[in-house]
Write a protein that holds these residues in place. Sequence first.
Motif, PDB file in Angstrom:
ATOM      1  N   GLU A  59      62.515 -21.901   7.154  1.00 32.36           N
ATOM      2  CA  GLU A  59      61.381 -20.992   6.973  1.00 32.36           C
ATOM      3  C   GLU A  59      60.396 -21.658   6.026  1.00 32.36           C
ATOM      4  OE1 GLU A  59      60.978 -16.277   5.735  1.00 32.36           O
ATOM      5  OE2 GLU A  59      62.865 -17.309   5.405  1.00 32.36           O
ATOM      6  N   THR A  60      59.170 -21.886   6.499  1.00 35.29           N
ATOM      7  CA  THR A  60      58.151 -22.541   5.686  1.00 35.29           C
ATOM      8  C   THR A  60      56.943 -21.619   5.572  1.00 35.29           C
ATOM      9  OG1 THR A  60      58.901 -24.684   6.513  1.00 35.29           O
ATOM     10  CG2 THR A  60      56.751 -24.625   5.420  1.00 35.29           C
ATOM     11  N   VAL A  61      56.538 -21.351   4.338  1.00 35.51           N
ATOM     12  CA  VAL A  61      55.437 -20.435   4.058  1.00 35.51           C
ATOM     13  C   VAL A  61      54.160 -21.229   3.817  1.00 35.51           C
ATOM     14  CG1 VAL A  61      54.589 -18.656   2.483  1.00 35.51           C
ATOM     15  CG2 VAL A  61      57.029 -18.761   3.051  1.00 35.51           C
ATOM     16  N   ASP A  62      53.094 -20.838   4.515  1.00 34.31           N
ATOM     17  CA  ASP A  62      51.770 -21.434   4.354  1.00 34.31           C
ATOM     18  C   ASP A  62      50.854 -20.371   3.748  1.00 34.31           C
ATOM     19  OD1 ASP A  62      49.562 -23.157   4.571  1.00 34.31           O
ATOM     20  OD2 ASP A  62      49.135 -22.491   6.615  1.00 34.31           O
ATOM     21  N   PHE A  63      50.414 -20.597   2.529  1.00 31.47           N
ATOM     22  CA  PHE A  63      49.569 -19.652   1.799  1.00 31.47           C
ATOM     23  C   PHE A  63      48.209 -19.500   2.480  1.00 31.47           C
ATOM     24  CE2 PHE A  63      46.168 -19.168  -1.344  1.00 31.47           C
ATOM     25  CZ  PHE A  63      46.522 -17.961  -1.919  1.00 31.47           C
ATOM     26  N   ARG A  64      47.772 -18.262   2.639  1.00 29.51           N
ATOM     27  CA  ARG A  64      46.466 -17.969   3.227  1.00 29.51           C
ATOM     28  C   ARG A  64      45.562 -17.169   2.301  1.00 29.51           C
ATOM     29  NH1 ARG A  64      46.269 -19.441   8.788  1.00 29.51           N
ATOM     30  NH2 ARG A  64      47.785 -21.115   8.830  1.00 29.51           N
ATOM     31  N   GLY A  65      46.149 -16.337   1.426  1.00 29.52           N
ATOM     32  CA  GLY A  65      45.308 -15.536   0.538  1.00 29.52           C
ATOM     33  C   GLY A  65      46.130 -14.736  -0.455  1.00 29.52           C
ATOM     34  N   PHE A  66      45.468 -14.344  -1.540  1.00 32.51           N
ATOM     35  CA  PHE A  66      46.064 -13.567  -2.620  1.00 32.51           C
ATOM     36  C   PHE A  66      45.094 -12.446  -2.956  1.00 32.51           C
ATOM     37  CE2 PHE A  66      46.473 -12.592  -7.126  1.00 32.51           C
ATOM     38  CZ  PHE A  66      47.842 -12.463  -7.274  1.00 32.51           C
ATOM     39  N   TYR A  67      45.580 -11.215  -2.919  1.00 32.52           N
ATOM     40  CA  TYR A  67      44.716 -10.059  -3.122  1.00 32.52           C
ATOM     41  C   TYR A  67      45.320  -9.154  -4.184  1.00 32.52           C
ATOM     42  CZ  TYR A  67      43.345 -12.087   1.268  1.00 32.52           C
ATOM     43  OH  TYR A  67      42.973 -12.994   2.238  1.00 32.52           O
ATOM     44  N   PRO A  68      44.799  -9.237  -5.443  1.00 32.53           N
ATOM     45  CA  PRO A  68      45.350  -8.419  -6.520  1.00 32.53           C
ATOM     46  C   PRO A  68      44.973  -6.953  -6.354  1.00 32.53           C
ATOM     47  CG  PRO A  68      43.471  -9.696  -7.309  1.00 32.53           C
ATOM     48  CD  PRO A  68      43.711 -10.101  -5.875  1.00 32.53           C
ATOM     49  N   GLY A  69      45.832  -6.082  -6.894  1.00 32.76           N
ATOM     50  CA  GLY A  69      45.593  -4.647  -6.855  1.00 32.76           C
ATOM     51  C   GLY A  69      46.096  -3.991  -8.122  1.00 32.76           C
ATOM     52  N   ALA A  70      45.990  -2.676  -8.171  1.00 33.73           N
ATOM     53  CA  ALA A  70      46.351  -1.917  -9.362  1.00 33.73           C
ATOM     54  C   ALA A  70      47.848  -1.956  -9.673  1.00 33.73           C
ATOM     55  CB  ALA A  70      45.898  -0.469  -9.210  1.00 33.73           C
ATOM     56  N   GLU A  71      48.697  -2.029  -8.641  1.00 31.29           N
ATOM     57  CA  GLU A  71      50.146  -1.966  -8.851  1.00 31.29           C
ATOM     58  C   GLU A  71      50.847  -3.281  -8.527  1.00 31.29           C
ATOM     59  OE1 GLU A  71      51.854   1.302  -6.745  1.00 31.29           O
ATOM     60  OE2 GLU A  71      50.366   2.703  -7.499  1.00 31.29           O
ATOM     61  N   GLY A  72      50.075  -4.300  -8.187  1.00 27.63           N
ATOM     62  CA  GLY A  72      50.662  -5.581  -7.818  1.00 27.63           C
ATOM     63  C   GLY A  72      49.659  -6.402  -7.038  1.00 27.63           C
ATOM     64  N   PHE A  73      50.117  -6.976  -5.936  1.00 26.43           N
ATOM     65  CA  PHE A  73      49.220  -7.817  -5.145  1.00 26.43           C
ATOM     66  C   PHE A  73      49.740  -7.907  -3.719  1.00 26.43           C
ATOM     67  CE2 PHE A  73      52.442 -10.550  -6.953  1.00 26.43           C
ATOM     68  CZ  PHE A  73      52.780 -11.414  -5.937  1.00 26.43           C
ATOM     69  N   VAL A  74      48.887  -8.423  -2.839  1.00 28.10           N
ATOM     70  CA  VAL A  74      49.269  -8.701  -1.465  1.00 28.10           C
ATOM     71  C   VAL A  74      49.110 -10.206  -1.250  1.00 28.10           C
ATOM     72  CG1 VAL A  74      48.641  -8.388   0.974  1.00 28.10           C
ATOM     73  CG2 VAL A  74      48.627  -6.421  -0.589  1.00 28.10           C
ATOM     74  N   GLY A  75      50.129 -10.798  -0.674  1.00 27.91           N
ATOM     75  CA  GLY A  75      50.066 -12.199  -0.280  1.00 27.91           C
ATOM     76  C   GLY A  75      49.878 -12.274   1.225  1.00 27.91           C
ATOM     77  N   HIS A  76      48.928 -13.069   1.664  1.00 32.00           N
ATOM     78  CA  HIS A  76      48.696 -13.302   3.088  1.00 32.00           C
ATOM     79  C   HIS A  76      49.251 -14.684   3.374  1.00 32.00           C
ATOM     80  CE1 HIS A  76      45.565 -14.019   6.512  1.00 32.00           C
ATOM     81  NE2 HIS A  76      46.784 -13.826   6.986  1.00 32.00           N
TER      82      HIS A  76
END
Length: 138
Positions: A59-76
């Motif tokens: 399993e290889t992860v390719d980073f696409r985006g990081f979106y911070p929020g009030a309770e944490g973040f979303v990784g794309h």
Amino acid sequence: MPLCEADYLRYVEAFNARDYAALETFFTNDFVLENAGFAVRGKPAFREFYGFFHEYCRETVDFRGFYPGAEGFVGHVLITFEGLKDLTKEVLDARGLSGMARVPKGAQVEVEFLILYKVNAAGLIHRIKGAVWEPERP
């Protein structure tokens, strides 16, 4: 202190290196990972799950985006799954993972994810929940 994009990039790097000890420094002891109709609860279960899964699938992860929020973040991310051994329905069912898609030995599948990471006041991840797009079928 909340996690920032640079922290997440270190997390992705540790994941791709299969450095479970480094990954666990990002988690609370009782964190929960939810995905594909199952839950992994706590660091020992995390290590057991990925030890098992990575025996069958690279399993290889390719980073696409990081979106911070009030309770944490979303990784794309775009994750490439490469079948190393045949992961059968019977093996998955026996582990309570029947919701997982199977990647046959020799197959390679790319799957796009948005992953929600909820963090505590100390900035440690206490909940992970993934949203996935099914790969297009020819």
